[in-house]
Design an enzyme around this catalytic site. Structure first.
Site, PDB file in Angstrom:
ATOM      1  N   CYS A 165      -1.558   0.691  -6.548  1.00  0.00           N
ATOM      2  CA  CYS A 165      -1.816  -0.368  -7.539  1.00  0.00           C
ATOM      3  C   CYS A 165      -0.496  -0.693  -8.234  1.00  0.00           C
ATOM      4  CB  CYS A 165      -2.811   0.123  -8.586  1.00  0.00           C
ATOM      5  SG  CYS A 165      -4.364   0.683  -7.906  1.00  0.00           S
TER       6      CYS A 165
ATOM      7  N   ARG B 204       1.192  -4.952  -4.393  1.00  0.00           N
ATOM      8  CA  ARG B 204       0.763  -3.537  -4.424  1.00  0.00           C
ATOM      9  C   ARG B 204      -0.757  -3.422  -4.472  1.00  0.00           C
ATOM     10  NH1 ARG B 204       4.563   0.066  -5.531  1.00  0.00           N
ATOM     11  NH2 ARG B 204       2.985   1.531  -6.278  1.00  0.00           N
TER      12      ARG B 204
ATOM     13  N   TRP C 293      -5.610  -1.933  -6.148  1.00  0.00           N
ATOM     14  CA  TRP C 293      -5.998  -1.766  -4.740  1.00  0.00           C
ATOM     15  C   TRP C 293      -6.974  -0.606  -4.757  1.00  0.00           C
ATOM     16  CZ3 TRP C 293      -5.369  -4.523  -0.384  1.00  0.00           C
ATOM     17  CH2 TRP C 293      -5.739  -3.935   0.809  1.00  0.00           C
TER      18      TRP C 293
ATOM     19  N   ASN D 112      -1.949   4.249 -11.556  1.00  0.00           N
ATOM     20  CA  ASN D 112      -1.744   4.094 -10.111  1.00  0.00           C
ATOM     21  C   ASN D 112      -1.705   5.496  -9.529  1.00  0.00           C
ATOM     22  OD1 ASN D 112      -1.035   3.303  -7.500  1.00  0.00           O
ATOM     23  ND2 ASN D 112       1.138   3.532  -7.964  1.00  0.00           N
ATOM     24  N   GLY D 113      -2.617   5.779  -8.572  1.00  0.00           N
ATOM     25  CA  GLY D 113      -2.633   7.100  -7.944  1.00  0.00           C
ATOM     26  C   GLY D 113      -4.069   7.527  -7.687  1.00  0.00           C
TER      27      GLY D 113
ATOM     28  N   GLU E   9      -0.089   1.668  22.072  1.00  0.00           N
ATOM     29  CA  GLU E   9       0.251   1.186  20.726  1.00  0.00           C
ATOM     30  C   GLU E   9       1.719   0.782  20.664  1.00  0.00           C
ATOM     31  OE1 GLU E   9      -1.214   0.123  18.329  1.00  0.00           O
ATOM     32  OE2 GLU E   9       0.186   0.219  16.652  1.00  0.00           O
TER      33      GLU E   9
ATOM     34  N   LYS F  76       2.954  -2.951  19.643  1.00  0.00           N
ATOM     35  CA  LYS F  76       3.914  -3.190  18.551  1.00  0.00           C
ATOM     36  C   LYS F  76       5.072  -4.040  19.042  1.00  0.00           C
ATOM     37  CE  LYS F  76       2.134  -2.332  15.267  1.00  0.00           C
ATOM     38  NZ  LYS F  76       0.851  -2.226  15.832  1.00  0.00           N
TER      39      LYS F  76
ATOM     40  N   GLU G  76       3.932  -7.748  19.945  1.00  0.00           N
ATOM     41  CA  GLU G  76       3.487  -8.626  18.849  1.00  0.00           C
ATOM     42  C   GLU G  76       4.617  -8.907  17.857  1.00  0.00           C
ATOM     43  OE1 GLU G  76       0.367  -7.205  16.304  1.00  0.00           O
ATOM     44  OE2 GLU G  76       1.046  -5.150  16.384  1.00  0.00           O
TER      45      GLU G  76
ATOM     46  N   HIS H 207       0.118   3.862  41.053  1.00  0.00           N
ATOM     47  CA  HIS H 207      -0.956   3.024  41.623  1.00  0.00           C
ATOM     48  C   HIS H 207      -0.716   1.542  41.358  1.00  0.00           C
ATOM     49  CE1 HIS H 207      -3.217   6.630  42.512  1.00  0.00           C
ATOM     50  NE2 HIS H 207      -3.011   7.045  41.277  1.00  0.00           N
TER      51      HIS H 207
ATOM     52  N   LYS I  81      -3.334 -11.431   9.970  1.00  0.00           N
ATOM     53  CA  LYS I  81      -3.502 -10.034   9.553  1.00  0.00           C
ATOM     54  C   LYS I  81      -4.942  -9.577   9.794  1.00  0.00           C
ATOM     55  CE  LYS I  81      -2.432  -6.070   8.010  1.00  0.00           C
ATOM     56  NZ  LYS I  81      -1.694  -5.195   8.956  1.00  0.00           N
TER      57      LYS I  81
HETATM   58  C1  AGP Z   1      -2.161  -4.539  15.133  1.00  0.00           C
HETATM   59  O1  AGP Z   1      -0.768  -4.455  14.839  1.00  0.00           O
HETATM   60  C2  AGP Z   1      -2.675  -5.958  15.040  1.00  0.00           C
HETATM   61  N1  AGP Z   1      -2.394  -6.526  13.763  1.00  0.00           N
HETATM   62  C3  AGP Z   1      -4.137  -6.079  15.466  1.00  0.00           C
HETATM   63  O2  AGP Z   1      -4.248  -5.583  16.778  1.00  0.00           O
HETATM   64  C4  AGP Z   1      -5.158  -5.317  14.589  1.00  0.00           C
HETATM   65  O3  AGP Z   1      -5.039  -3.942  14.796  1.00  0.00           O
HETATM   66  C5  AGP Z   1      -6.582  -5.751  15.026  1.00  0.00           C
HETATM   67  O4  AGP Z   1      -6.708  -7.133  14.798  1.00  0.00           O
HETATM   68  C6  AGP Z   1      -7.689  -4.994  14.275  1.00  0.00           C
HETATM   69  O5  AGP Z   1      -7.624  -5.259  12.904  1.00  0.00           O
HETATM   70  P1  AGP Z   1      -8.524  -4.361  11.904  1.00  0.00           P
HETATM   71  O6  AGP Z   1      -8.015  -2.970  12.017  1.00  0.00           O
HETATM   72  O7  AGP Z   1      -8.294  -4.965  10.551  1.00  0.00           O
HETATM   73  O8  AGP Z   1      -9.944  -4.479  12.366  1.00  0.00           O
END
Ligand code: AGP
Length: 605
Positions: free
Chosen positions: A2, A27, A74, A98-99, A479, A483, A486, A502, A600
């Site tokens: 927060c 925050r 938050w 905050n904490g 993953e 990363k 994207e 394969h 996001k």
């Molecule tokens: C991950 O870096 C991406 N932003 C995306 O794959 C994300 O993980 C996915 O859209 C799921 O989002 P969520 O965890 O909010 O459900």
């Protein structure tokens, strides 16, 4: 995480605090509030929503005051709501925090027995009543010190008193607190952006230090009340850089916040004196985990990668079968989920449409639903039968980093709880001991960021990458590839090492960097063979490993991570891959916080 702020000075304190909160919204931003003294006593205005919503509660007559505190939230304990917003108050005390107060339950019981009435679901409210209890006999700063002696967990607080309306008292432990000085007055805040427009003269408060501020000046002292001499520093950040804590991007800041995020996610979740996971933090009905015979997990993207690791952890530690689905596929395959089964939705935002749809499908078939979520009060959390909140704080960067590693932490805690409830034998003490060391081990990796930058410089021009991993590191290969693609728009694929022969091996040539993840244990030699297969075809081998081995000496790059238990290796192994993706993205001039085409939270199917 927060944002808190306090101001005492010649300016209009409410305006200063509101302005300061706007620069702390990164925050946390699900609710906000202010408190101030106006000569007649302490006034509080607070609400669910953003700073703009708070401003609507403030009228012109509110604005004649020189002392005020404020908070932007938050939520970690207690959904976003007017009554859970800070500031929280008691008879003569009001504060912002905050904490996380880990022992808030036992403190709350004690304060209720002393006649205090609670009006919120937060952990913070116990601090306002506990300080008030001591303030009945002691001056404010001593009351704050006595109360904090009994609080376990993390805090940065600013406190006002109805009995001593000429001052604000602040203190911190494990949550940030800075003090700003200008000709117009004094500022106490979570972070420099709150007052940077007014001054860049800053004193950084350390853990267990206190500060009392009055119109005449300020005093900084330790937990025994002894004065502490502190240097006034000059901060030369732009306001934008300041919101990123001096980091160039939110993504980098959030990668570096992972030690804190994991520590906060563990806080209150382990009953250390009993050496077990705290069942109350998951909220399952008594006996349910004993009768459970099948688990389904649904998620998307990075959260789906966490699900794959969750399967390994749950099946190996708790011996319960797990099916993992991409949430967007789950409801179209007629899953054989039935009443009594458990469906776990893993979602940082709690609003991903595909994951919500899968969770609802599971619920409609009679399954019990658990949401592992980072946003209190999010749709997934509200609709689930049980919720486990990761406490990573707001993740502003589109690429999920600290949310991912706190999801892995949550899944480890769940697997341990499930095993304990079913009397499946495992070395609890060993896992708890190692979990508590993970934040420090991540710090060790973060300190070597420059090595990752050098790797990024060597390979940032590549057009394709292959990421290979086995066992628990296969989802980390996925993953790492996600990363990179994207953030840098480079085509990158994650693959099980065993699958390379394969098909993907056809891709290998000297233009193809291959990131290979090596773990200790029975799979190591097989992965070492894969490295030989890549080198034999001229491929470039970038190895991240938890073990040293002479066979690695001819790899193009070898980056060794700290040793840990196999089950916790994914949390450490992903960190250098996050940094690699970040630095390659920056070198390629990409907008790493808001990559093209991405959002996001994907709230459409
Ligand atoms: C991950 O870096 C991406 N932003 C995306 O794959 C994300 O993980 C996915 O859209 C799921 O989002 P969520 O965890 O909010 O459900």
């Amino acid at each position: 995480m927060c944002g808190i702020i306090g101001y005492l000075g010649r300016e209009n304190a409410i305006r200063v605090v509101i302005e300061g909160l706007r620069h702390l919204e990164y925050r946390g931003y699900d609710s906000a509030g202010i408190a101030y003294v106006d000569g007649t006593g302490l006034k509080i205005k607070k609400c669910k929503g953003k700073i703009n919503d708070l401003e609507k509660l403030i009228s012109s007559e509110d604005c004649q005051t020189q002392l005020a505190i404020g908070h932007t939230r938050w939520a970690t304990h207690g959904v976003p709501a007017d009554y859970n917003a800070h500031p929280h108050s008691s008879d003569n005390v009001v504060l912002v925090h905050n904490g996380i107060i880990e022992n808030y339950r036992e403190l709350k019981d004690r304060l209720i027995s002393k006649g205090y009435i609670f009006t919120s679901e937060t952990d913070t409210e116990v601090l306002s009543h506990l300080i008030d209890l001591y303030h009945k006999e002691l001056p404010l700063e001593e009351a704050v010190r006595e109360a904090l002696r009994q609080a376990k967990g993390s805090y940065a607080i600013v406190v006002l008193s109805k009995k001593q309306q000429d001052r604000m008292v602040a203190a911190r432990k494990d949550s940030p607190l800075v003090f700003g000085l200008s000709d117009q007055g004094y500022y106490i805040a979570s972070d420099v952006p709150a007052f940077l427009r007014a001054t860049n003269r800053v004193v950084f408060i350390n853990d267990h230090e206190f500060i009392t501020v009055t119109a005449e000046g300020y005093r900084i002292y330790d937990s025994e009340g002894k004065p502490v001499e502190k240097e006034i520093q000059q901060v030369n950040w732009s306001p934008s850089m300041a919101e990123k804590g001096g980091y160039k991007h939110f993504m980098l800041k959030e990668i570096h916040e992972q030690p804190r995020a994991i520590a906060d996610t563990l806080a209150g979740r382990l009953l250390l004196n009993e050496q077990r996971v705290n069942p109350a933090e998951f909220g399952f009905p008594d006996g349910y985990l004993k009768t459970l015979d099948k688990i389904f997990i649904g998620a998307c993207g990075t959260s789906w990668h966490a699900s794959l690791i969750g399967k390994y952890l749950i099946e190996s530690i708790a011996e319960v079968p797990v099916e993992v689905d991409l949430a967007s596929e789950f409801r179209y395959r007629k899953p054989l989920i039935k009443g009594g089964d458990l469906f776990i939705a893993i979602t940082q935002s709690g609003e991903t449409a595909d994951t919500l749809a899968a969770q609802r499908e599971a619920k409609s078939r009679g399954a019990y639903t658990l949401s592992i979520c980072n946003v209190l009060g999010a749709t997934s959390a509200r609709e689930a039968d049980s919720v486990f909140y990761t406490h990573s704080g707001p993740e502003i960067g589109v690429a999920s980093t600290k949310a991912f590693t706190t999801q892995l932490t949550a899944l480890m805690l769940f697997a341990m709880l499930l095993a304990s409830e079913r009397q499946v034998d495992y070395d609890t003490a060993m896992y708890i001991d190692e979990l508590l060391k993970i934040p420090e081990k991540i710090e060790q990796i973060l300190k070597r960021e420059s090595e990752i930058l050098n790797i990024a410089k060597q390979y940032s021009k590549a057009q394709d990458f292959l990421y290979l991993g086995r066992g628990l590191l296969y989802p980390i290969a996925l993953e790492g590839a996600l990363k990179l693609k994207e953030i840098s728009y480079i085509h990158a694929e994650g693959y099980p090492s065993g699958e390379m022969k394969h098909g993907p091996i056809a891709l290998i040539d000297e233009e193809m960097p291959v990131v290979i993840l090596v773990q200790k244990g029975p799979l190591k030699d097989k992965v070492l063979s894969n490295i030989e297969e890549v080198k034999a075809r001229g491929g470039r081998t970038i190895v991240f490993t938890s073990v040293e081995d002479p066979a690695l000496k001819d790899s193009d790059v070898v980056f060794t991570i700290p040793e840990t238990l196999p089950e916790l290796e994914p949390i450490l192994m992903v960190v250098p891959l996050q940094l690699l993706a970040y630095h390659i993205g920056v070198l390629r001039g990409c907008d790493v916080d808001q990559p093209r085409n991405l959002a996001k939270s994907v709230t459409v199917e």
